[in-house]
Design an enzyme around this catalytic site. Structure first.
Site: not given
Length: 419
Positions: A169, A174
């Protein structure tokens, strides 16, 4: 980053099936174009080629382009998120001004059920699984994030096929609501997932909040290195040396994801200070190439080259035989993912076809089996799905003869030399 995030699991069985499905690539086929005029004008290095782009143009209220994005539905127990991801344009819609707006609401009009009981919030999550994958290049999104305790917007990628965390990932951006001035970029893989992810944060100067305006979040991704930036300011670079001997799983195709979560282990739940609705506003998403290894010609019948007609990077452009001229229309890269790439796009068996005579074309790289090729020691270029060879139609050595796939015969019109 020390995010305690756990696996962001797939939300529907239909989406899981899409991981192994190839997007069909039908197109109206143009006539072959004479490449002579291109050769003389193409002496300069090739500019960056756009392999994926969405500027979210369209009428207000419209859903996203379904040829580019899947809409996931359901809840997410793994992170203890609180939202239910809805379908269609309920929480992901164009605003008519060139933006995608992902909206988180404190509501439950359809009595959705979540892992904790009746859902308290709705939101949206989009991905390009089965429609587009990237392997290397510049991946960016220009966005304005929401604000408030419990908000968790993200722009990220998952490796294919998904078997998290071993498949990997890449978190490009974020943000958690309790850190309004900071975003995070992180790698997750085998032995360094969840709270053990490898990453760093970037903080705006002077106490500015990311929710106050648009910012561009990007990675520059090359073999064995990934570099993160915000508004062009590089803040971290990661290589296999950062993983302490653990596996680097980032030299393969990944697909894109955009979502706005509400609550969860890392951001915590909304509280009395959180105002709803909240929005993640996306101006554009793009993937460009141009910093990968240089390509090489592929020579075949009569010493001529595999050529993109007219050096045209548009989807559906015919791939043909033509006099070798050293242009970028004849510069091919053999990818570690089994693709053959030129002008930032992939050699593609039209319409996912496997029959004799299926023409080949240039198309956005999707990760589909109709874009996988094996270069053999016998100088065949084979599409494993069809078990057929790249073939010069009719054994015709004339310029602009269309290439196709055909049952492997060992003939001269199926023999190729890369480089």
């Amino acid at each position: 980053m020390s995010s305690p995030r756990m696996l962001r699991r797939w939300l529907t069985a239909a989406l899981s099936a899409a991981l192994v499905a190839s997007a069909a690539v039908g197109t109206a086929r143009a006539e072959p174009v004479d490449s002579t005029a291109v050769a003389a004008a193409d002496g300069a290095a090739a500019p960056a080629a756009v392999t994926f782009s969405d500027n979210f143009d369209g009428p207000a209220g419209a859903a996203v382009d379904s040829s580019k994005w899947h809409i996931e539905t359901g809840d997410n127990v793994n992170n203890h998120e609180r939202q239910y991801y809805t379908s269609g344009n309920k929480n992901a819609a164009l605003d008519g001004r060139g933006h995608l707006v992902i909206t988180a609401r404190k509501e439950n009009p359809a009595n959705y059920q979540c892992w904790y009981g009746t859902c308290q919030y709705t939101s949206a999550r989009l991905n390009t699984s089965g429609k587009f994958t990237a392997q290397y290049g510049h991946v960016e999104a220009r966005m304005k994030v929401p604000r408030g305790q419990g908000m968790w917007p993200a722009f990220w990628m998952l490796g294919t096929p998904v078997n998290w965390p071993d498949s990997g990932e890449i978190d490009i951006m974020e943000n958690v609501g309790f850190e309004p001035s900071t975003v995070h970029g992180t790698l997750h893989g085998p032995g360094y997932s969840g709270s053990g992810g490898i990453g760093a944060g970037y903080t705006l100067p002077g106490g500015q909040a990311f929710a106050d305006g648009f910012h561009t979040f990007a990675v520059d991704w090359a073999p064995n290195s990934i570099t993160w930036s915000v508004d062009g300011n590089v803040y971290q670079r990661r290589t296999p040396a950062d993983l302490g001997g653990r596996a680097w799983v980032f030299n393969k195709p990944y697909f894109l994801i955009l979502n706005l979560a509400v609550g969860g282990y890392w951001p915590g739940d909304p509280d009395g200070s959180t105002v709803f609705p909240q929005q993640l506003v996306v101006d554009h998403v793009s993937v460009t190439t141009g910093d990968s290894a240089p390509g090489a010609p592929i020579r075949g019948l009569a010493g001529k080259c595999v050529d993109v007609a007219g050096a045209n990077p548009a989807n559906g452009t015919p791939v043909q035989l033509y006099d070798c001229n050293g242009t970028t229309a004849q510069s091919w890269t053999v990818g570690s993912d089994g693709t053959l790439r030129a002008l930032g796009k992939c050699l593609d068996a039209t319409g996912n076809g496997t029959a004799d005579g299926t023409p080949v074309q240039l198309w956005d790289c999707t990760g589909g089996p109709n874009q996988k090729w094996t270069v053999t020691g016998a100088r065949d270029i084979v599409n494993p799905q069809a078990d057929k060879c790249l073939d010069v139609t009719g054994n015709n050595a004339a310029n602009a003869t269309r290439l196709q796939i055909w049952t492997c015969t060992g003939g001269a019109n199926q023999k190729w030399t890369v480089g």
